[in-house]
Design a protein around this motif. Structure first.
Motif: not given
Length: 372
Positions: A175-193
């Motif tokens: 979460k420290r790397c992606t934040t709770t609101r990722p700006r990229t789809q890769a970040g959104v998917d990794l945060y969900a995983i």
């Protein structure tokens, strides 16, 4: 009042007037010897001191003037509560380090119900962790947040102990790397995983999570390899996502994410997946003390942490034992001087804590700095 025995023959006594100073005189009914009884209230002072330290009450709320309270309990600030060696084999031990100031950390180990050890150090180095672990019997499982130096110390001191990496800390690392609101789809998917890691409760679910993470790595491999030029130098465009991937990949490779699902371990009872037991049950209370009693300098913050840990032992040291056995500032200073001269082994100093310079904890100036 306690029964007073004759110091000469051990017989019963009865009151026999008072001395000129007003003290009660006792006379033996058997041999006729006369004596007075002195009661030492000094051993009750640590209890009074701890009642204040481990509560939210101010010194003025301790049933006496604040100045009187400080006068009665001042000597207990010179004591250093020490952790006794723990020979009992525990099934699960939680370990963590709580930072009090920069370059000053207290490493703590606890079970589900009690603290079993603590150690003062300048950093979470492998030497500091090894000093803490060497005083305890190796447990079956150790739950950790992955602090630096721990794994090297575990391999050396507890080689047979299995490791459970706190899943909440693993999620927080992503979460420290992606934040709770990722700006990229890769970040959104990794945060969900990563968030799904907190919901894994069966071996099948763990296998499904690992497959999902492997698919994410494969799907976005080219995306994570994209580069750009900044300040005339090439660099990866998505370095933070790459950092999150490195962290999760390392944990998967080491096999420490799902130790709590090991069927052999689960046969003897559930193994916790997180370090909540020490984070919420011990560290939170230690962090609260400097806030409740503001103005403590560093050495008193350390001692407050030690006193709290001592109070959470399975068999806490009694007030009388604390006065008799706990080392004082003077005793430790002398031990360090002796060690510096080469007349004592370094292991003796490690008993009280390593790496923290004595000058870091004590002021050598001419002005008083011990006001509460």
């Amino acid at each position: 009042m306690k029964t007073v025995k004759c110091p000469a023959c051990g017989g019963k006594t009865k009151r026999n007037g008072k001395t000129k100073a007003g003290a009660q005189r006792w006379r033996c009914t058997s041999c006729g010897a006369s004596t007075t009884q002195r009661y030492n209230s000094k051993a009750s002072m640590p209890a009074l001191f701890l009642d204040w330290l481990l509560s939210k009450r101010t010194q003025a709320q301790m049933g006496m003037p604040a100045r009187t309270f400080r006068s009665l309990t001042s000597e207990f600030w010179s004591l250093w509560p020490t952790a006794p060696p723990c020979g009992e084999v525990h099934r699960v031990v939680h370990v963590d380090g709580i930072w009090l100031k920069r370059n000053c950390v207290v490493l703590i180990a606890c079970t589900e119900g009690h603290v079993v050890g603590w150690h003062l150090a300048r950093s979470e180095s492998s030497q500091a962790w090894a000093a803490l672990m060497a005083r305890m019997a190796p447990p079956d499982v150790v739950v950790t947040d992955g602090g630096s130096g721990f794994e090297k110390a575990r391999r050396a001191v507890w080689p047979e102990t299995k490791v459970q990496r706190c899943t909440f800390h693993a999620f927080e690392q992503v979460k420290r790397c992606t934040t709770t609101r990722p700006r990229t789809q890769a970040g959104v998917d990794l945060y969900a995983i990563a968030k799904g890691l907190l919901k894994v409760g069966t071996p099948d679910a763990a296998a499904e999570w690992l497959a999902g993470y492997a698919k994410w790595c494969s799907d976005y491999e080219g995306f994570l390899e994209e580069r750009e030029v900044a300040d005339g130098r090439p660099r990866y465009k998505h370095e933070r996502l790459r950092k999150a991937r490195r962290g999760l990949t390392k944990l998967c490779r080491e096999g420490v994410l799902f130790t709590y699902l090991d069927e052999a371990l689960a046969a003897d009872g559930a193994v916790p997946a997180t370090n909540n037991r020490i984070e919420g049950g011990v560290n939170r209370q230690i962090r609260a003390m400097p806030n409740e009693h503001r103005g403590m300098r560093l050495d008193r913050m350390v001692k407050a942490a030690f006193w709290y840990c001592n109070s959470r032992l399975e068999a806490p040291a009694s007030p009388a034992r604390a006065l008799a056995e706990f080392p004082t500032d003077e005793a430790i200073a002398e031990l360090r001087r002796t060690a510096a001269e080469g007349n004592a082994r370094d292991e003796a100093v490690e008993r009280w804590g390593t790496a923290v310079s004595w000058s870091d904890l004590h002021s050598g100036g001419p002005y008083r700095s011990d006001w509460d």
